[in-house]
Design an enzyme around this catalytic site. Structure first.
Site, PDB file in Angstrom:
ATOM      1  CG  ASP A 178       7.063  -3.763   8.588  1.00 22.29           C
ATOM      2  OD1 ASP A 178       7.670  -4.029   7.525  1.00 22.29           O
ATOM      3  OD2 ASP A 178       6.877  -4.612   9.483  1.00 22.29           O
TER       4      ASP A 178
HETATM    5  C1  BGC Z   1       8.706  -7.150   7.820  1.00 24.38           C
HETATM    6  C2  BGC Z   1       9.932  -6.359   8.161  1.00 24.38           C
HETATM    7  C3  BGC Z   1      10.893  -6.366   7.012  1.00 24.38           C
HETATM    8  C4  BGC Z   1      10.192  -5.823   5.782  1.00 24.38           C
HETATM    9  C5  BGC Z   1      11.074  -5.757   4.566  1.00 24.38           C
HETATM   10  C6  BGC Z   1       8.108  -6.752   6.485  1.00 24.38           C
HETATM   11  O1  BGC Z   1       7.177  -7.685   6.080  1.00 24.38           O
HETATM   12  O2  BGC Z   1       7.751  -7.027   8.836  1.00 24.38           O
HETATM   13  O3  BGC Z   1      10.544  -6.908   9.310  1.00 24.38           O
HETATM   14  O4  BGC Z   1      12.037  -5.621   7.318  1.00 24.38           O
HETATM   15  O5  BGC Z   1       9.091  -6.650   5.490  1.00 24.38           O
HETATM   16  O6  BGC Z   1      11.332  -7.005   4.048  1.00 24.38           O
END
Ligand code: BGC
Length: 904
Positions: A339
């Site tokens: 993530d």
């Molecule tokens: C989220 C993810 C997301 C990523 C990219 C993170 O803050 O938890 O679900 O895909 O950001 O935007």
């Protein structure tokens, strides 16, 4: 014909072609931003709008009949518009690539192709495959990006959110939230939702879609529950599997996220109080890993995203145990990406790859700082670490191979269109300019899912609305088009000013348009000669009361919002602090109900409290969740009966905040999953706590009866077929969702009494009977054996409970399974019962399935583990675990379940 509109206050001059425009004060609602509102009348029939001075962007127009998205092509100097329910009209000089559907290659073939490419790469190139290019960099338009390697014809990767479509892009569709998709309980709609999002991803040049979400609704407070599929691992597994298969049929990779036990926003990534989920292995595998396993086995997502939280003391993305579950136990052959900034702890360049992480995102810099003196994540640092022997070359080979395996598997080597990762048709970091309109005809699907996911919780017959009514009043700001526009607030992180159709955070998309309930209802009501009034100031209860008094029926629209933890809205830090409807809606319901029949429509990520539910004038309640751009049309279809509701709750609704087994502790980063698998309906059933509305519940405008319930399996190791006949015993056609819950053999003592293991949604004409067959596979039955780290099917006699909800069981059957069982028997235990029947009367002492329990002497409500919130059973507030010394007479009404008491 060409008509010149008035000039707006940003100098806009607008022309309409081929229509009779009768005028309107457009100048009064224009603003100077990239979005402007045009409040006009009688646009219907217009085919094109042009602006004489407008430099592109998205422009909104709205009138009584039409709400749509006008778009502008600067190169062609032409505007077009799209209207809900119609096929999108792209700018004249822009054509979409033809749709291309693929069948994924086998993992084996993909691996061989990947290996042959990796053998040609330098160490730097292999590392580059796993190193994101950064965040908010105008040259990397996607939220995550991997560079191209031209020597081997690899064009790079564009990674983009979200579960509701293509985040940060324009001229896309705003799909329903995943909680809606799950609430349809329809595998085709789940697949279609993936397929159409995949089409838009492909059209925009997104190679890797950052969805779907398989995290559990362990608590209704969880901020991102609307991005996921509810509180059951089986339903979640089926939903994400179908979504992934749909997305990947376009040659776009899906990213299943967030692995694992990432079920709240509180403490999600605040170093040093970095949230830690403590979960025992059996619970972890059966409830939190199972949906990932189902998707790996049945869909094969290109990527899996590890999560922000720690698991059992170690950051998930740097945690060898987490990676071993995926790669060793589940035999996952794709790649694991972090993530965003989830590897921010310790020595990420070493611990990440060494633990088994394959790709770091977004790369380049540490979170929230553009400082160039931050170590490169991973890039050159990993190259150096590998040369220094801190990371094995074979590990780097492996991560590169896995990334290319997934790329080959969805055939991006052969087929991906012109808009590839180096030429995407949007830029997340710049204001919109000219963008392909990729909405195709997806509005029709979005409208259908919005209607099919609406859960009719209660109905005394007031619905569907008919032309016999002379007047309706719409109460509450959630009925109206948002005065601030549907896209106010970064990632929608702002308190809703009108109707709410998405939560906030990275799970969002930019609405191309939003149909408000008021507009759609007015349009249908006009055709039926029903007068519609409204009272949209939530704080003016007097006005609401007066409006209700003057109308035949009131429809109160209310919402509750939640989202991702990097944004706080109205003091809610992502997670919901409470489950109360926002902005005084409870008072509005009471006010309306004091005057006459009242229908309540709820737009919410999950459960809300309904303190007014037993008011005799609260005639109907619909949980509509977050339906996306077609919200108003979807709910109108249900309210007026164009669609017979068939949505079913993918979670349980309790009586109040305390009526759930887990609550978020906002002061303690350590979260112990001590309830095991006993959350949601499994908790209610274990302790015989009657919820307000049980898991799987949802009403229809017709009724269904079940008969001839049976289960059979050709052998101990084969799938089981549960068969029955379902009759539509009412007078309108409708979908029934038949649900199968499984009870393990009595020798298995550590499994909940009933677990969802099968379901199907069938359309049955009024008066007709349909044969239904639901297959339960050995994988579905298998439980996790901690001692051997394997999935096993316990031997013995299983009971299946077939019903219309977890608490509305219509009959049972049994079968034998597991190694060494005798040839399976078929057994039928009847039932064409039309109401709740099964008593899970596990109590010692006195207990009964319905009616009342009388107990004298001391009474203890059955409970064993940890803190269980109090719940109301009839007139007695029972606190499981507490000893009651007085004589008790416990009476209860409800959908099925029992008070379980033990006499002392
Ligand atoms: C989220 C993810 C997301 C990523 C990219 C993170 O803050 O938890 O679900 O895909 O950001 O935007």
């Amino acid at each position: 014909m060409s008509i010149t509109f008035q000039s707006g206050n940003n100098g806009l001059v607008m022309y309409a072609l081929n229509c009779d425009w009768t005028g309107g004060d457009i100048g009064s609602t224009l603003d100077t931003g990239a979005e402007c509102g045009l409040d006009c009348v009688n646009f219907s029939g217009c085919t094109h709008f042009t602006w004489s001075s407008y430099n592109g962007g998205t422009c909104w127009f709205k009138n009584n009949n039409v709400v749509g998205n006008a778009f502008y092509s600067s190169s062609a100097a032409v505007c077009g518009y799209t209207v809900a329910g119609q096929v999108a009209v792209p700018p004249v000089n822009q054509t979409l690539n033809p749709l291309v559907y693929i069948t994924p290659r086998s993992w084996e073939d993909s691996l061989a192709l990947a290996q042959s490419v990796v053998s040609q790469l330098t160490l730097e190139q292999k590392v580059a495959l796993g190193s994101g290019l950064g965040w908010e960099n105008i040259n990397t338009p996607c939220v995550g990006q991997i560079s191209n390697i031209s020597s081997v014809g690899f064009p790079g990767l564009c990674l983009q959110d979200s579960p509701t479509g293509i985040r940060f892009a324009h001229n896309i569709s705003a799909f329903p939230a995943s909680i809606n998709v799950a609430a349809t309980w329809d595998t085709q709609l789940m697949y279609d939702n993936g397929r159409y999002m995949g089409e838009e991803a492909r059209d925009k040049g997104v190679t890797t879609h950052l969805a779907p979400v398989a995290n559990m609704m362990r608590t209704p407070q969880g901020g991102r529950i609307w991005e996921a599929q509810g509180a059951d691992p089986f339903l979640t597994g089926v939903s994400v599997t179908n979504i992934i298969n749909g997305v990947q049929s376009n040659g776009v990779q899906s990213t299943l996220k967030h692995f694992v036990a990432n079920d709240q926003e509180a403490f999600r990534n605040s170093d040093p109080d970095h949230g830690d989920s403590f979960v025992d292995k059996k619970t972890l595998m059966e409830y939190y890993v199972r949906p990932f396993k189902m998707a790996i086995d049945n869909a094969g997502p290109g990527a899996i995203m590890c999560s922000y939280n720690q698991l059992n003391g170690l950051n998930a993305c740097q945690n060898p145990a987490v990676m071993a579950i995926l790669k060793d136990e589940l035999k996952y052959e794709g790649y694991v990406m972090s993530d965003w900034w989830a590897t921010g702890y310790g020595l990420p360049e070493i611990s990440g790859p060494n633990s088994g992480l394959d790709m770091v995102m977004p790369g380049t810099q540490a979170c929230c700082s553009s400082s160039l003196d931050q170590p490169f994540w991973w890039g050159a640092t990993l190259v150096n670490d590998t040369i220094a022997g801190l990371v094995n070359v074979s590990r780097v080979d492996d991560l590169a191979t896995r990334i290319l395996t997934s790329w080959f598997r969805v055939r991006q080597d052969a087929d991906f269109p012109v808009n590839n990762a180096t030429n995407v048709n949007f830029n997340s970091w710049t204001p919109a300019t000219e963008e392909l309109n990729v909405q195709r005809n997806h509005a029709a699907h979005i409208r259908a899912v919005g209607a099919a996911s609406s859960v009719l919780l209660k109905n005394d017959g007031v619905l569907p609305l008919t032309s016999k009514l002379t007047s309706i009043t719409l109460i509450g700001s959630d009925a109206i088009y948002p005065p601030d526009g549907p896209n106010a607030g970064s990632d929608h992180g702002i308190a809703p000013s009108g109707t709410l159709a998405q939560g906030w955070g990275s799970g969002t998309t930019i609405f191309p348009y939003l149909i408000a309930p008021q507009d759609a209802i007015e349009s249908v009501a006009a055709g039926l000669n029903i007068k519609v009034t409204n009272s949209s100031n939530n704080w003016d209860v007097e006005a609401a009361t007066a409006a209700a008094a003057a109308a035949d029926v009131s429809i109160v629209f209310g919402n509750s919002d939640s989202g991702e933890g990097y944004i706080t809205v109205a003091n809610f830090p992502g997670d919901r602090l409470n489950l109360t409807l926002w902005n005084n809606v409870d008072a509005l319901v009471e006010a309306a109900a004091s005057q006459g029949p009242t229908i309540v429509v709820i737009h919410s990520p999950g459960a809300v409290n309904m303190p007014w539910i037993n008011h005799p004038n609260v005639s109907a309640v619909i949980m509509a969740f977050f339906p996306g751009q077609e919200s108003g049309n979807s709910i109108t279809d249900v309210l007026f009966g164009a669609v017979n509701p068939s949505g079913r709750l993918p979670f349980t609704i309790g009586h109040n905040d305390d009526d759930y087994v887990t609550r978020i502790n906002f002061t303690d980063p350590n979260v112990t999953y001590s309830e095991g698998g006993y959350f949601d309906y499994r908790w209610n059933q274990k302790y015989n706590i009657t919820p307000l509305f049980p898991f799987g519940h949802g009403l229809s405008y017709t009724t269904f009866t079940y008969a001839n319930i049976a289960a059979s399996a050709p052998s101990c190791t084969s799938s089981v077929n549960v068969t029955l006949d379902v009759t539509n015993s009412g007078s309108v056609d409708g979908h029934e969702v038949v649900q199968v819950y499984l009870a393990y053999p009595s020798s298995v003592t550590d499994e909940p009494a009933q677990q969802l293991k099968g379901f199907t949604r069938v359309l049955i004409a009024a008066g007709a009977t349909q044969a239904v067959n639901i297959e339960i596979t050995q994988d579905d039955i298998a439980v996790y054996d901690v001692a051997t780290s394997s999935w096993v099917v316990p031997t013995g006699t299983y009971t299946v409970y077939v019903g219309a909800s977890s608490a509305d069981i219509r009959g049972t059957a049994s079968f034998d399974s597991g190694p060494g069982c005798e040839v399976a028997t078929t057994e039928t235990s009847a039932s064409s019962a039309t109401s709740s029947a099964t008593a899970s009367a596990s109590a010692s002492g006195s207990a009964t399935s319905s009616g009342s329990v009388s107990a004298t002497g001391s009474v203890v409500v059955s409970s064993s583990v940890g803190y269980i919130a109090p719940s109301t059973i009839g007139s007695v507030v029972s606190n499981p675990g507490n000893l009651y010394s007085d004589a008790k007479s416990i009476s209860f009404a409800g959908l099925a379940v029992v008070a379980v008491v033990m006499l002392m």
